[in-house]
Design a protein around this motif. Structure first.
Motif, short mmCIF file in Angstrom:
data_model
loop_
_atom_site.label_atom_id
_atom_site.label_comp_id
_atom_site.label_asym_id
_atom_site.label_seq_id
_atom_site.Cartn_x
_atom_site.Cartn_y
_atom_site.Cartn_z
N MET A 134 -7.30 15.87 64.56
CA MET A 134 -8.29 14.80 64.40
C MET A 134 -9.39 15.25 63.45
SD MET A 134 -10.69 12.98 67.27
CE MET A 134 -11.91 11.79 66.82
N GLU A 135 -9.80 14.35 62.56
CA GLU A 135 -10.85 14.67 61.59
C GLU A 135 -11.77 13.47 61.42
OE1 GLU A 135 -10.12 17.04 57.80
OE2 GLU A 135 -10.34 15.00 57.00
N SER A 136 -13.07 13.72 61.44
CA SER A 136 -14.07 12.67 61.25
C SER A 136 -14.91 13.02 60.04
CB SER A 136 -14.96 12.54 62.48
OG SER A 136 -14.21 12.10 63.60
N VAL A 137 -15.22 11.99 59.25
CA VAL A 137 -16.00 12.19 58.02
C VAL A 137 -17.10 11.15 57.95
CG1 VAL A 137 -15.91 12.37 55.51
CG2 VAL A 137 -13.90 12.98 56.85
N ALA A 138 -18.27 11.59 57.52
CA ALA A 138 -19.38 10.66 57.27
C ALA A 138 -20.24 11.20 56.14
CB ALA A 138 -20.23 10.47 58.53
N SER A 139 -20.86 10.29 55.41
CA SER A 139 -21.77 10.71 54.35
C SER A 139 -23.04 9.87 54.43
CB SER A 139 -21.12 10.56 52.97
OG SER A 139 -21.10 9.22 52.55
N ALA A 140 -24.13 10.44 53.90
CA ALA A 140 -25.42 9.74 53.89
C ALA A 140 -26.17 10.12 52.62
CB ALA A 140 -26.23 10.11 55.13
N PRO A 141 -26.96 9.18 52.09
CA PRO A 141 -27.66 9.44 50.83
C PRO A 141 -28.96 10.20 51.02
CG PRO A 141 -28.15 7.22 51.57
CD PRO A 141 -27.18 7.80 52.57
N GLY A 142 -29.38 10.87 49.96
CA GLY A 142 -30.73 11.39 49.89
C GLY A 142 -31.68 10.24 49.63
N LYS A 143 -32.95 10.58 49.52
CA LYS A 143 -33.94 9.53 49.33
C LYS A 143 -35.03 10.04 48.39
CE LYS A 143 -37.72 11.26 51.48
NZ LYS A 143 -37.45 12.60 50.98
N THR A 144 -35.77 9.11 47.85
CA THR A 144 -36.99 9.47 47.15
C THR A 144 -38.11 8.58 47.66
OG1 THR A 144 -38.04 9.80 44.99
CG2 THR A 144 -36.55 7.92 45.18
N ILE A 145 -39.24 9.18 47.93
CA ILE A 145 -40.40 8.42 48.38
C ILE A 145 -41.21 8.00 47.17
CG2 ILE A 145 -42.55 8.49 49.70
CD1 ILE A 145 -41.28 10.46 51.59
N LEU A 146 -41.47 6.71 47.05
CA LEU A 146 -42.33 6.20 45.99
C LEU A 146 -43.79 6.22 46.42
CD1 LEU A 146 -40.34 3.16 44.59
CD2 LEU A 146 -40.67 5.39 43.54
N PHE A 147 -44.04 5.83 47.66
CA PHE A 147 -45.41 5.77 48.18
C PHE A 147 -45.39 6.09 49.67
CE2 PHE A 147 -45.19 2.81 44.63
CZ PHE A 147 -46.27 3.22 43.85
N GLY A 148 -46.35 6.89 50.11
CA GLY A 148 -46.52 7.11 51.54
C GLY A 148 -46.29 8.51 52.06
N GLU A 149 -46.05 9.49 51.16
CA GLU A 149 -45.94 10.86 51.64
C GLU A 149 -47.16 11.22 52.48
OE1 GLU A 149 -43.81 10.84 47.65
OE2 GLU A 149 -45.69 10.06 48.46
N HIS A 150 -46.90 11.89 53.58
CA HIS A 150 -47.93 12.37 54.51
C HIS A 150 -48.65 11.25 55.25
CE1 HIS A 150 -47.41 16.58 53.64
NE2 HIS A 150 -47.36 16.28 52.36
N SER A 151 -49.09 10.21 54.57
CA SER A 151 -49.78 9.13 55.29
C SER A 151 -48.84 8.42 56.27
CB SER A 151 -50.37 8.13 54.29
OG SER A 151 -49.38 7.60 53.43
N VAL A 152 -47.55 8.39 55.97
CA VAL A 152 -46.60 7.73 56.85
C VAL A 152 -46.52 8.43 58.20
CG1 VAL A 152 -44.52 9.01 56.16
CG2 VAL A 152 -44.31 6.64 56.91
N VAL A 153 -46.81 9.73 58.23
CA VAL A 153 -46.82 10.47 59.49
C VAL A 153 -47.87 9.90 60.45
CG1 VAL A 153 -47.22 12.76 60.52
CG2 VAL A 153 -46.00 12.57 58.35
N TYR A 154 -48.92 9.29 59.87
CA TYR A 154 -50.02 8.73 60.66
C TYR A 154 -49.95 7.20 60.70
CZ TYR A 154 -51.41 13.53 60.20
OH TYR A 154 -51.42 14.91 60.23
N SER A 155 -48.71 6.69 60.65
CA SER A 155 -48.42 5.26 60.84
C SER A 155 -48.94 4.36 59.73
CB SER A 155 -48.94 4.78 62.20
OG SER A 155 -48.30 5.46 63.24
N GLU A 156 -49.19 4.91 58.55
CA GLU A 156 -49.49 4.07 57.39
C GLU A 156 -48.16 3.62 56.76
OE1 GLU A 156 -52.28 2.86 56.43
OE2 GLU A 156 -53.57 4.00 57.80
#
Length: 320
Positions: free
Chosen positions: A1-23
């Motif tokens: 039995m073999e299972s495979v999955a893939s997921a993309p990387g991301k780039t943040i345009l706006f909100g680094e760090h502030s998103v941690v504080y619910s912005e």
């Protein structure tokens, strides 16, 4: 039995760090992915291998420990945490392939975590939704990093260009930014957990100064959302530059990142800023007309890649 999955990387345009504080924040899935393949082990050991990262390790999923044969251990912690939560501890072999630069701010850990969980759930016939998968992956990142934003795992799971509201509700844009982007990245990797902690310490030490900066980042994200919906590329670039000034004030910039940011602008980028947690890693430059010129300038000192936004989020064996 073999299972495979893939997921993309991301780039943040706006909100680094502030998103941690619910912005609010805006991020998009990119056309760079992590793929995880899980199958029964040929012996009594659980083994993790990656040719792309040149590492191999034997994992103890019960004790959440590992024995590294070769390579660097960074990304192993996310896979091991996911296995400790959802695997039945039977011996398996995990093969990881990835074309996302590690530590570059392109969400490599989130992509690996989402792909690992999706492959593991498929392997064990555990039903899941995108909502539950994104939450489970976020919990893994939270355990490993100490503090984390749900944005990375949401984007890796759902794909596309996403606005994350203050209530942490992901809202997909009906349109994409019709422009080229250039990612510049250094050989000095960032440490997301460390940078998030540093900003928290600064916030705790100077709340009257740092809290308004974080709130302003939220205002910028909301302005950018309107600009994207109107396809106002010039305004998006201008807001990126303003956002970078605020990131500078949080102490997450480096001389290498700053060099790339200003080289990009000097060579025609409408906007450029850190993408990700900073302290190393990547910048993103909005280059509607001359991406090759921007890439050539940055490549004199560092590395670049051209990205496109991807509509595809997590994919399992049946959909890859």
């Amino acid at each position: 039995m073999e299972s495979v999955a893939s997921a993309p990387g991301k780039t943040i345009l706006f909100g680094e760090h502030s998103v941690v504080y619910s912005e609010p924040a805006i991020a998009g899935a990119v056309n760079k992915r992590a793929t995880v393949k899980i199958r029964r082990s040929r012996n009594q050991n659980t083994i993790l291998k990656s040719k792309d990262l040149n590492f191999e390790a034997i994992l103890d999923t019960r004790k959440e420990s590992y024995s590294l044969k070769h390579g660097k251990p960074g990304i192993i912690r996310y896979i091991l945490n996911a296995l400790s939560k959802f695997h039945d501890h039977t011996p398996i072999e995990i093969l990881l392939s990835i074309n996302i630069p590690i530590g570059s701010g392109l969400g490599s850990s989130a992509a690996v975590t989402v792909a690992t969980l999706a492959a593991l759930f498929d392997y064990h016939d555990i039903p899941f939704t995108k909502e539950s998968l994104a939450q489970d992956a976020y919990n893994v990142e939270l355990d490993v990093q100490g503090m984390a934003s749900p944005l990375d795992t949401i984007v890796s799971t759902y794909g596309g260009l996403i606005y994350l509201s203050r209530e942490k509700k992901p809202i997909s844009f009906t349109n994409h930014i019709n422009s080229n982007f250039v990612i510049g990245f250094t050989t000095k990797y960032g440490n997301t957990g460390k940078m998030v902690k540093n900003v928290k310490n600064l916030k705790d030490a100077y709340p009257n100064i740092i809290n308004p900066i974080i709130e302003d980042m939220g205002f910028i994200a909301n302005e950018a959302r309107i600009a994207i919906l109107k396809n106002d590329i010039s305004k998006v670039g201008e807001l990126m530059n303003i956002n970078q000034g605020l990131l500078d004030s949080l102490g997450v910039n480096t001389s290498e990142l700053s060099r790339m940011i200003y080289l990009a602008r000097k060579n025609g980028a409408l906007g450029s800023k850190i993408t990700g947690s900073g302290g190393g890693g990547s910048i993103i430059a909005l280059c509607p007309h001359n991406p090759d010129k921007v890439m050539k300038a940055i490549n004199r000192y560092d590395n670049t890649l051209k990205i496109k936004f991807s509509k595809d989020g997590v994919l399992t064996k049946d959909s890859i």
